[in-house]
Write a protein that holds these residues in place. Structure first.
Motif, mmCIF file in Angstrom:
data_model
loop_
_atom_site.group_PDB
_atom_site.id
_atom_site.type_symbol
_atom_site.label_atom_id
_atom_site.label_comp_id
_atom_site.label_asym_id
_atom_site.label_seq_id
_atom_site.Cartn_x
_atom_site.Cartn_y
_atom_site.Cartn_z
ATOM 1 N N ALA A 19 0.874 -1.172 0.000
ATOM 2 C CA ALA A 19 0.000 0.000 0.000
ATOM 3 C C ALA A 19 0.912 1.223 0.000
ATOM 4 N N VAL A 20 1.006 1.889 -1.115
ATOM 5 C CA VAL A 20 1.897 3.027 -1.269
ATOM 6 C C VAL A 20 1.423 4.191 -0.406
ATOM 7 N N GLY A 21 2.359 4.896 0.224
ATOM 8 C CA GLY A 21 2.045 6.078 1.014
ATOM 9 C C GLY A 21 2.259 5.864 2.503
ATOM 10 N N GLU A 22 2.163 6.964 3.232
ATOM 11 C CA GLU A 22 2.430 6.920 4.670
ATOM 12 C C GLU A 22 1.412 6.079 5.440
ATOM 13 N N ILE A 23 0.164 6.116 5.033
ATOM 14 C CA ILE A 23 -0.854 5.322 5.738
ATOM 15 C C ILE A 23 -0.558 3.835 5.568
ATOM 16 N N GLY A 24 -0.240 3.413 4.362
ATOM 17 C CA GLY A 24 0.136 2.022 4.122
ATOM 18 C C GLY A 24 1.397 1.639 4.879
ATOM 19 N N ALA A 25 2.341 2.569 4.959
ATOM 20 C CA ALA A 25 3.582 2.321 5.687
ATOM 21 C C ALA A 25 3.304 2.122 7.171
ATOM 22 N N GLN A 26 2.467 2.985 7.740
ATOM 23 C CA GLN A 26 2.125 2.857 9.169
ATOM 24 C C GLN A 26 1.396 1.548 9.440
ATOM 25 N N ARG A 27 0.531 1.161 8.535
ATOM 26 C CA ARG A 27 -0.191 -0.119 8.705
ATOM 27 C C ARG A 27 0.769 -1.302 8.642
ATOM 28 N N ALA A 28 1.710 -1.267 7.709
ATOM 29 C CA ALA A 28 2.688 -2.353 7.598
ATOM 30 C C ALA A 28 3.556 -2.435 8.845
ATOM 31 N N LEU A 29 3.981 -1.288 9.355
ATOM 32 C CA LEU A 29 4.792 -1.263 10.572
ATOM 33 C C LEU A 29 3.995 -1.792 11.761
ATOM 34 N N GLU A 30 2.768 -1.354 11.890
ATOM 35 C CA GLU A 30 1.915 -1.817 12.992
ATOM 36 C C GLU A 30 1.689 -3.320 12.918
ATOM 37 N N ALA A 31 1.448 -3.837 11.722
ATOM 38 C CA ALA A 31 1.233 -5.284 11.566
ATOM 39 C C ALA A 31 2.487 -6.052 11.980
ATOM 40 N N PHE A 32 3.641 -5.550 11.621
ATOM 41 C CA PHE A 32 4.879 -6.233 11.975
ATOM 42 C C PHE A 32 5.132 -6.164 13.477
ATOM 43 N N VAL A 33 5.005 -4.981 14.049
ATOM 44 C CA VAL A 33 5.300 -4.816 15.478
ATOM 45 C C VAL A 33 4.291 -5.560 16.340
ATOM 46 N N SER A 34 3.054 -5.615 15.925
ATOM 47 C CA SER A 34 2.044 -6.285 16.747
ATOM 48 C C SER A 34 2.006 -7.797 16.565
ATOM 49 N N GLY A 35 2.594 -8.313 15.507
ATOM 50 C CA GLY A 35 2.504 -9.751 15.304
ATOM 51 C C GLY A 35 3.761 -10.423 14.806
ATOM 52 N N GLY A 36 4.389 -9.863 13.823
ATOM 53 C CA GLY A 36 5.503 -10.539 13.178
ATOM 54 C C GLY A 36 6.822 -10.472 13.907
ATOM 55 N N ILE A 37 6.980 -9.469 14.741
ATOM 56 C CA ILE A 37 8.294 -9.288 15.363
ATOM 57 C C ILE A 37 8.653 -10.414 16.320
ATOM 58 N N GLN A 38 7.657 -11.035 16.935
ATOM 59 C CA GLN A 38 7.953 -12.142 17.847
ATOM 60 C C GLN A 38 8.588 -13.309 17.092
ATOM 61 N N ARG A 39 8.137 -13.569 15.894
ATOM 62 C CA ARG A 39 8.704 -14.658 15.097
ATOM 63 C C ARG A 39 10.037 -14.265 14.481
ATOM 64 N N PHE A 40 10.258 -12.987 14.262
ATOM 65 C CA PHE A 40 11.479 -12.515 13.613
ATOM 66 C C PHE A 40 12.717 -12.817 14.448
ATOM 67 N N GLU A 41 12.582 -12.785 15.750
ATOM 68 C CA GLU A 41 13.738 -12.956 16.627
ATOM 69 C C GLU A 41 14.193 -14.404 16.766
ATOM 70 N N GLY A 42 13.345 -15.348 16.512
ATOM 71 C CA GLY A 42 13.735 -16.746 16.687
ATOM 72 C C GLY A 42 14.021 -17.430 15.360
ATOM 73 N N ARG A 43 14.122 -18.720 15.405
ATOM 74 C CA ARG A 43 14.373 -19.519 14.201
ATOM 75 C C ARG A 43 13.162 -19.497 13.260
ATOM 76 N N GLU A 44 12.019 -19.091 13.764
ATOM 77 C CA GLU A 44 10.793 -19.040 12.951
ATOM 78 C C GLU A 44 10.959 -18.154 11.719
ATOM 79 N N ARG A 45 11.826 -17.159 11.805
ATOM 80 C CA ARG A 45 11.956 -16.216 10.686
ATOM 81 C C ARG A 45 12.464 -16.868 9.414
ATOM 82 N N PHE A 46 13.019 -18.076 9.522
ATOM 83 C CA PHE A 46 13.537 -18.766 8.350
ATOM 84 C C PHE A 46 12.485 -19.637 7.663
ATOM 85 N N ARG A 47 11.304 -19.719 8.239
ATOM 86 C CA ARG A 47 10.256 -20.561 7.659
ATOM 87 C C ARG A 47 9.625 -19.862 6.460
#
Length: 135
Positions: A19-47
């Motif tokens: 989603a191009v633009g600042e609103i899309g950027a904020q949504r992508a960041l929020e989605a990552f910080v609220s859900g994806g970041i927990q998996r990013f730190e472990g071995r899960e990130r390679f799946r």
């Protein structure tokens, strides 16, 4: 345009993914910080069967997010040393390309320019296939 007159829309997949633009950027960041970041730190990130990337690179690249905003958001919500290290490396790489504009075409250390490269095609193909030796 193809020979038969049909048009291939090569950017369709990109438009569905980003989603191009600042609103899309904020949504992508929020989605990552609220859900994806927990998996990013472990071995899960390679799946490959899970969405384990931050998916914010284009937003950083085009200035829709700043590295500082990402840093603040991540530090505020999670402990993520691996992600923060990669964020720092990303900025370091951009700085290095700005500071040393020859890097895409020449090595950082000049003495590596004298390194000899083999042109033995069969040896290269054997090595690429997992065979013994280094071409």
């Amino acid at each position: 345009v193809r020979p038969d007159g049909t048009v291939e829309d090569w950017a369709a997949g990109i438009r569905r993914s980003w989603a191009v633009g600042e609103i899309g950027a904020q949504r992508a960041l929020e989605a990552f910080v609220s859900g994806g970041i927990q998996r990013f730190e472990g071995r899960e990130r390679f799946r490959a069967d899970q969405a384990n990337t931050a998916a914010i690179s284009p937003h950083l690249r085009f200035g829709e997010l700043s590295a500082r905003a990402v840093l603040h958001s991540v530090r505020e919500r999670a402990s993520a040393p691996t992600f923060l290290r990669r964020l720092a490396w990303r900025d370091l790489a951009y700085w290095a390309l700005w500071r040393f504009p020859h890097l895409p075409s020449r090595p950082f250390r000049p003495w590596f320019e004298a390194q000899a490269w083999s042109s033995d095609q069969p040896a290269l193909e054997a090595w690429q296939a997992g065979g013994p030796g280094v071409p």
